[in-house]
Design a protein around this motif. Structure first.
Motif, PDB file in Angstrom:
ATOM      1  N   TYR A 163       0.849  -1.192   0.000  1.00 38.49           N
ATOM      2  CA  TYR A 163       0.000   0.000   0.000  1.00 38.49           C
ATOM      3  C   TYR A 163       0.881   1.238   0.000  1.00 38.49           C
ATOM      4  CZ  TYR A 163       0.661   0.179   5.167  1.00 38.49           C
ATOM      5  OH  TYR A 163       1.183   0.227   6.436  1.00 38.49           O
ATOM      6  N   VAL A 164       0.267   2.384  -0.335  1.00 38.12           N
ATOM      7  CA  VAL A 164       1.016   3.636  -0.276  1.00 38.12           C
ATOM      8  C   VAL A 164       0.383   4.556   0.754  1.00 38.12           C
ATOM      9  CG1 VAL A 164       1.893   3.635  -2.649  1.00 38.12           C
ATOM     10  CG2 VAL A 164      -0.366   4.607  -2.172  1.00 38.12           C
ATOM     11  N   VAL A 165       1.216   5.457   1.286  1.00 39.67           N
ATOM     12  CA  VAL A 165       0.715   6.492   2.194  1.00 39.67           C
ATOM     13  C   VAL A 165       0.979   7.820   1.488  1.00 39.67           C
ATOM     14  CG1 VAL A 165       0.785   7.399   4.551  1.00 39.67           C
ATOM     15  CG2 VAL A 165       1.586   5.071   4.082  1.00 39.67           C
ATOM     16  N   THR A 166      -0.068   8.626   1.385  1.00 39.04           N
ATOM     17  CA  THR A 166       0.089   9.875   0.629  1.00 39.04           C
ATOM     18  C   THR A 166       0.397  11.044   1.575  1.00 39.04           C
ATOM     19  OG1 THR A 166      -2.185  10.666   0.796  1.00 39.04           O
ATOM     20  CG2 THR A 166      -1.702   9.039  -0.930  1.00 39.04           C
ATOM     21  N   GLY A 208      -3.725  12.344   5.265  1.00 38.46           N
ATOM     22  CA  GLY A 208      -3.612  11.854   3.889  1.00 38.46           C
ATOM     23  C   GLY A 208      -4.346  10.523   3.781  1.00 38.46           C
ATOM     24  N   LEU A 209      -3.991   9.764   2.758  1.00 38.42           N
ATOM     25  CA  LEU A 209      -4.675   8.481   2.561  1.00 38.42           C
ATOM     26  C   LEU A 209      -3.684   7.322   2.553  1.00 38.42           C
ATOM     27  CD1 LEU A 209      -7.221   9.219  -0.322  1.00 38.42           C
ATOM     28  CD2 LEU A 209      -7.758   8.737   2.085  1.00 38.42           C
ATOM     29  N   VAL A 210      -4.135   6.209   3.081  1.00 36.90           N
ATOM     30  CA  VAL A 210      -3.481   4.929   2.812  1.00 36.90           C
ATOM     31  C   VAL A 210      -4.303   4.298   1.697  1.00 36.90           C
ATOM     32  CG1 VAL A 210      -3.310   2.576   3.691  1.00 36.90           C
ATOM     33  CG2 VAL A 210      -2.422   4.475   5.047  1.00 36.90           C
ATOM     34  N   MET A 211      -3.636   3.810   0.655  1.00 36.94           N
ATOM     35  CA  MET A 211      -4.366   3.143  -0.433  1.00 36.94           C
ATOM     36  C   MET A 211      -3.633   1.856  -0.799  1.00 36.94           C
ATOM     37  SD  MET A 211      -4.512   2.328  -3.856  1.00 36.94           S
ATOM     38  CE  MET A 211      -3.338   3.381  -4.706  1.00 36.94           C
ATOM     39  N   GLY A 212      -4.370   0.771  -0.804  1.00 41.50           N
ATOM     40  CA  GLY A 212      -3.773  -0.514  -1.191  1.00 41.50           C
ATOM     41  C   GLY A 212      -4.785  -1.337  -1.950  1.00 41.50           C
ATOM     42  N   GLY A 213      -4.393  -2.549  -2.330  1.00 42.30           N
ATOM     43  CA  GLY A 213      -5.331  -3.359  -3.095  1.00 42.30           C
ATOM     44  C   GLY A 213      -4.911  -4.809  -3.220  1.00 42.30           C
ATOM     45  N   PHE A 224      11.294  -6.153  11.288  1.00 38.50           N
ATOM     46  CA  PHE A 224      10.932  -4.819  10.780  1.00 38.50           C
ATOM     47  C   PHE A 224      11.413  -4.606   9.353  1.00 38.50           C
ATOM     48  CE2 PHE A 224      11.128  -3.995  15.465  1.00 38.50           C
ATOM     49  CZ  PHE A 224       9.776  -3.756  15.641  1.00 38.50           C
ATOM     50  N   ARG A 225      11.380  -5.637   8.546  1.00 37.24           N
ATOM     51  CA  ARG A 225      11.874  -5.470   7.176  1.00 37.24           C
ATOM     52  C   ARG A 225      10.736  -5.445   6.163  1.00 37.24           C
ATOM     53  NH1 ARG A 225      16.787  -9.154   5.461  1.00 37.24           N
ATOM     54  NH2 ARG A 225      16.195  -8.196   3.482  1.00 37.24           N
ATOM     55  N   LEU A 226      11.028  -4.805   5.028  1.00 43.56           N
ATOM     56  CA  LEU A 226      10.068  -4.738   3.932  1.00 43.56           C
ATOM     57  C   LEU A 226      10.754  -5.155   2.644  1.00 43.56           C
ATOM     58  CD1 LEU A 226       8.477  -1.232   4.670  1.00 43.56           C
ATOM     59  CD2 LEU A 226       7.393  -3.453   5.047  1.00 43.56           C
ATOM     60  N   PHE A 227       9.984  -5.406   1.607  1.00 40.08           N
ATOM     61  CA  PHE A 227      10.551  -5.615   0.275  1.00 40.08           C
ATOM     62  C   PHE A 227      10.765  -4.256  -0.385  1.00 40.08           C
ATOM     63  CE2 PHE A 227       7.509  -9.186   0.946  1.00 40.08           C
ATOM     64  CZ  PHE A 227       8.454 -10.177   1.138  1.00 40.08           C
ATOM     65  N   ASP A 228      11.534  -4.284  -1.464  1.00 47.15           N
ATOM     66  CA  ASP A 228      11.674  -3.051  -2.247  1.00 47.15           C
ATOM     67  C   ASP A 228      10.314  -2.663  -2.820  1.00 47.15           C
ATOM     68  OD1 ASP A 228      14.344  -3.079  -1.745  1.00 47.15           O
ATOM     69  OD2 ASP A 228      14.885  -4.069  -3.642  1.00 47.15           O
ATOM     70  N   ASP A 229      10.127  -1.354  -2.998  1.00 41.07           N
ATOM     71  CA  ASP A 229       8.877  -0.883  -3.611  1.00 41.07           C
ATOM     72  C   ASP A 229       8.732  -1.524  -4.987  1.00 41.07           C
ATOM     73  OD1 ASP A 229       8.856   0.712  -1.428  1.00 41.07           O
ATOM     74  OD2 ASP A 229       9.376   2.574  -2.483  1.00 41.07           O
ATOM     75  N   ASP A 230       7.513  -1.899  -5.317  1.00 40.69           N
ATOM     76  CA  ASP A 230       7.271  -2.515  -6.626  1.00 40.69           C
ATOM     77  C   ASP A 230       6.185  -1.701  -7.334  1.00 40.69           C
ATOM     78  OD1 ASP A 230       6.796  -4.107  -8.796  1.00 40.69           O
ATOM     79  OD2 ASP A 230       6.603  -5.990  -7.667  1.00 40.69           O
ATOM     80  N   TYR A 231       6.590  -0.532  -7.827  1.00 42.25           N
ATOM     81  CA  TYR A 231       5.619   0.367  -8.459  1.00 42.25           C
ATOM     82  C   TYR A 231       5.016  -0.244  -9.718  1.00 42.25           C
ATOM     83  CZ  TYR A 231       5.920   4.385  -5.426  1.00 42.25           C
ATOM     84  OH  TYR A 231       5.796   5.221  -4.348  1.00 42.25           O
ATOM     85  N   THR A 239      -1.276  14.747  -5.559  1.00 44.38           N
ATOM     86  CA  THR A 239      -0.807  14.475  -4.192  1.00 44.38           C
ATOM     87  C   THR A 239       0.425  13.586  -4.244  1.00 44.38           C
ATOM     88  OG1 THR A 239      -3.131  14.470  -3.530  1.00 44.38           O
ATOM     89  CG2 THR A 239      -1.559  13.630  -1.917  1.00 44.38           C
ATOM     90  N   GLY A 240       1.406  13.918  -3.449  1.00 40.98           N
ATOM     91  CA  GLY A 240       2.630  13.117  -3.431  1.00 40.98           C
ATOM     92  C   GLY A 240       2.458  11.839  -2.629  1.00 40.98           C
ATOM     93  N   VAL A 241       3.231  10.812  -2.969  1.00 41.49           N
ATOM     94  CA  VAL A 241       3.246   9.566  -2.182  1.00 41.49           C
ATOM     95  C   VAL A 241       4.397   9.689  -1.184  1.00 41.49           C
ATOM     96  CG1 VAL A 241       3.767   7.106  -2.281  1.00 41.49           C
ATOM     97  CG2 VAL A 241       2.177   8.117  -3.923  1.00 41.49           C
TER      98      VAL A 241
END
Ligand SMILES: Cc1cc2nc3c(=O)[nH]c(=O)nc-3n(C[C@H](O)[C@H](O)[C@H](O)COP(=O)(O)OP(=O)(O)OC[C@H]3O[C@@H](n4cnc5c(N)ncnc54)[C@H](O)[C@@H]3O)c2cc1C
Length: 819
Positions: free
Chosen positions: A231-234, A262-267, A290-297, A317-319
């Protein structure tokens, strides 16, 4: 880790995410249990810390909805006890509909909500616009609005639960990885860690996506798959406030929630990406704190495009941040709870399919109760780990099915929809033959089973719709054929067990509510009850010899029922349970001509005198020794033939040849459903569950209360028999034959909700829609009360006049008892 580990603890919880902390909290608070929690990293450092925090409540199961409602209640007030806020906000949730079928889905959902005691409103696009000014609403038919849903802060809830757990005496250890178990006789006696070994009585595996490998340390299968979820946070957006409702836009596969202005948007993508870790057996790495994967735009772009179309202001709006984290998903989209069959003192709470925050509070509550009492406190079948089988040890299969389930997360929930991946997996010896008869198969616990047979001119496949589906008339024909002539059902997927040994009869008398230790050659329909009198199993027990019983139960109940029997065999008794499911194919020959057909195939005397109802005999057909059980679930004269697997094809061929003159034909599971609804046979898992006792279910006649024999659940049944019942299972028909009943429709008595349907369908002999459901009334539900009301059913938000029936709808005189 500063404090040394204790050398003994009654209960060890593994995992310090929301589920582990909630379980430890409830164990300590509700049961004053001596509990320690071991977390390999820091609390929340698995999936919990990066969750979006939407909290929805409505599910298709009443019990799971109750679990989720409990979470909300807990998150609302937990800070009062612990002093730590959970971030709970009751923003309400909008679900958007842009397609007519989606709208029908919401009309049904709103009815389900009402059935489960929640208020879901359906609103129009203008109202949505008023509530959410930044939204583009021109394509909306409308939306559902559940005001009591909301959002919370996952890490804050977890820390608050952890503090609460400590306040009630639990001890939580960070930086302690569980690396193995000491086992004896299928049970864990101690938990091994690099910091020492902890002797214990019970272990609860709440290790999130690691739960599969933690389970494997004890030989336990926990079928889940880690999937990348983003998801993204704007940045802040004018027009988004703290109270902005959460939004689910399933037709666009996306969701929104407010976050710091702002908004959190995911899917949920139709093409999800599993986490391929590259480690042996696809293990999750130990080091993932506390790890994440690389962003996958690239992968996320599909959501972004839809989100901008829905909220055009996002264009400007910026992400601020993208979160791409792993979460464990399961092959059917439900989470995994309960006692494991392979290791009876290991419990699991894992596989939360991206609703672990919503479920966390309630899941911890019921899991703690289950751990302490050894049985689930309510009907948790849809999430019970024993809904899986050996099939689910095949990780490649689990992965494929799980990805399909993920992809369907936001698709329209059409009735009778079937998964397509990983099929065919288990087939009966008749598979090709039935294909030749144009069978349309469904799948249950991996088995391909004929649902219906397409007549010439009809394409052999389900065409899904919200109304009557394409198979309706074909099933009507099958139904009528069985009522008037003879049909054969391939029920080879039935789960079958044998219990052998000197103490088998005594053991079964203790576990079964009905008297099953009759003469060899008798068979008995019975329930197995929990200590509350709730129905845990619903099956047929045939006595083949003094020390030999043959037990037949539903396909899906295989693991559950065998675990229930195994766990309740009295200690040190000489009674050995074996699963013989694959040893026998099952052909059910049902209908008025069943005897005439079968008599032509065997020398055995099949007359009513020689082979009455409720009996089992070994007879010879086509050279094979067949176990013939005179039972029925469709309410017609008939036999279940349990044939050695290798002979199933030959016996079927002989049957079809011998039956030609009687117009025999194969029929499928959808016809069985229609036939059984008319005859009043209950379905376990819907009409009868661990929440219902046999008296409430109208099965008091199958409980041996007149005998002195003790059995599990007897005290509860005696109590129920001695006081007025507060709910009773009854049948309804609607006057309008076009109504589609599926279950969960609200029952109104004189305009007031008194229950909901547990199952529904159509009876083709009576020509009416039929539903079953419990009518509830605190003052009692005796016949006088039941028969004086005016009844209606609410179906997809519309009211229909209904008639209540306390007896079977179609002449019950033929063959009485289910098998
Ligand atoms: C991007 C994203 C968005 C999400 N959004 C939402 C949402 O909006 N709403 C919602 O309800 N849910 C959401 N979820 C899902 C939610 O995050 C999870 O369902 C929930 O956090 C699962 O909690 P858990 O306790 O089962 O697992 P975890 O939080 O992963 O906890 C398991 C713990 O076990 C520990 N552990 C593992 N192995 C061992 C071992 N051998 N010894 C000791 N400790 C061990 C791990 O270190 C870990 O801390 C989202 C998930 C993702 C990825």
């Amino acid at each position: 880790m500063n404090t040394p580990l204790p050398s003994h603890a009654r209960i060890v919880v593994i995992g310090g995410g929301i589920i582990g902390c909630s379980t430890a909290y409830h164990l300590a608070r509700d049961h004053q249990a001596e509990v320690i929690l071991l977390e390999q990293g820091k609390l929340t450092s698995g999936s919990t810390w990066h969750a979006a925090g939407l909290v929805g409540q409505l599910r298709s199961s009443a019990s799971i909805t109750q679990v989720l409602k409990y979470s909300v209640d807990l998150y609302k007030r937990l800070h009062q006890e612990t002093g730590l806020e959970t971030g709970w906000k009751m923003t309400g949730c909008l679900r958007l509909a842009t397609q007519p079928d989606r709208w029908v889905e919401y009309q049904r959902l709103a009815t389900t909500a009402r059935s489960f005691g929640m208020d879901m409103h359906l609103i129009d696009a203008a109202e949505v616009q008023r509530m959410w000014p930044l939204m583009e609403v021109s394509d909306l038919i409308g939306a559902s609005w559940l005001p009591t849903d909301g959002q919370a802060n996952p890490s804050d809830i977890t820390q608050s639960l952890a503090k609460g757990a400590r306040m009630h005496g639990a001890r939580l250890f960070e930086g302690v990885r569980v690396t193995g178990f000491v086992m004896q006789d299928r049970r864990i006696t101690a938990v091994q860690t690099p910091h020492g070994t902890v002797q214990c009585e019970t272990v609860v595996n709440c290790a999130g996506q690691w739960a599969r490998q933690v389970g494997a340390l004890a030989g336990v299968s926990v079928p889940l798959q880690a999937v990348k979820h983003q998801y993204v946070v704007t940045d802040t957006m004018a027009g988004i406030t703290r109270d902005t409702p959460t939004v689910r836009d399933p037709d666009r596969r996306i969701y929104f929630k407010e976050e710091v202005g702002g908004l959190v948007m995911g899917g949920y993508e139709p093409n999800p990406k599993a986490w391929d870790t590259g480690l042996p057996a696809d293990a999750i790495p130990d080091q993932w704190e506390f790890r994440l994967f690389d962003d996958d735009y690239d992968h996320f772009e599909q959501h972004m495009t839809h989100a901008i179309a829905r909220v055009p202001a996002l264009n400007d709006t910026g992400v601020r941040q993208m979160i791409n984290g792993p979460e464990s998903f399961t092959p059917d989209g439900n989470f995994i709870l309960g006692r494991t069959q392979e290791c009876p003192n290991l419990y699991v709470g894992a596989g939360f399919n991206a609703f672990g925050i919503a479920s966390g509070g309630g899941a911890g509550w019921v899991l703690a109760d289950w751990v302490v009492h050894g049985e689930a406190p309510l009907d948790l079948w849809t999430v019970d780990i024993n809904r899986f089988s050996d099939l689910h040890r095949d990780h490649a299969w689990v992965r494929e099915r799980t990805l399909e389930a993920y992809g369907k997360h936001y698709t329209i929930a059409f009735p009778h929809d079937e998964y397509t991946s990983g099929r065919p997996r288990i087939v009966s010896p008749l598979y090709e033959r039935l294909q030749g008869h144009r069978a349309v198969f469904g799948s249950k616990l991996g088995w391909e089973r004929p649902n219906w047979f397409a007549p010439p001119g009809i394409e052999p496949r389900d065409v899904l719709s919200m109304g009557r589906q394409n198979w309706f008339e074909a099933v009507a024909e099958e139904h009528r054929h069985v009522r008037t002539r003879v049909g054969v059902f391939d029920q080879s997927s039935f789960a079958k067990f044998e219990l052998r040994g000197r103490d088998a009869a005594a053991a079964l008398e203790r576990i079964c509510a009905n008297h099953v230790a009759r003469q060899p050659g008798r068979l008995t329909y019975t329930q197995m009850l929990n200590t509350r009198g709730g129905i845990e199993c619903d099956l047929t027990v045939a006595r083949l010899a003094d020390d030999h019983f043959y037990i037949v139960t539903g396909t899906a109940s295989r693991t559950h029922d065998s675990a229930w029997i195994q766990e309740h065999l009295p200690a040190r008794s000489e009674a050995h349970l074996t699963d013989v499911t694959e040893a026998f194919g099952t052909l059910s020959v049902m209908g008025p001509s069943a005897r005439s057909v079968l008599q032509g195939m065997t020398d055995a005397d099949l007359s009513n005198e020689a082979f009455p109802f409720g009996h089992v005999r070994e007879i010879r057909i086509a050279g094979w020794v067949v176990r013939a059980l005179r039972v029925t679930y469709v309410g017609e004269l008939g036999w279940e033939l349990h044939v050695p697997l290798a002979g199933t094809g030959e016996v079927f061929d002989t049957l079809m040849a011998a039956g030609r003159g009687f117009d025999i034909r194969p029929a499928g599971y959808r016809a069985i459903e229609s036939l059984r609804l008319e005859k009043g046979y209950r379905a376990w898992g819907s009409d009868i569950t661990p929440n219902d006792n046999p008296l409430e279910a109208g099965l008091g006649w199958a409980v041996k209360l007149k005998q002195d024999t003790p059995f599990i659940g007897r005290d509860a049944c005696v109590r129920a028999a001695g006081s007025a019942l507060k709910k009773r299972l009854v049948a309804f028909t609607t006057t309008d034959p076009a109504v589609v009943l599926l279950g969960r429709e609200t029952i109104l008595r004189d305009g007031t909700p008194v229950g909901y349907l547990t199952s529904g369908g159509f009876g083709h002999t009576v020509g009416k829609p039929i539903g079953y459901g419990y009518v509830r009334h605190e003052g009692g539900v005796e016949d006088g009360f039941l028969h004086t009301g005016n009844y209606e059913l609410v179906v997809a938000n519309e009211r229909f006049a209904a008639t209540l029936h306390t007896t079977a709808l179609h002449d019950p005189s033929n063959e009485r008892v289910k098998g």
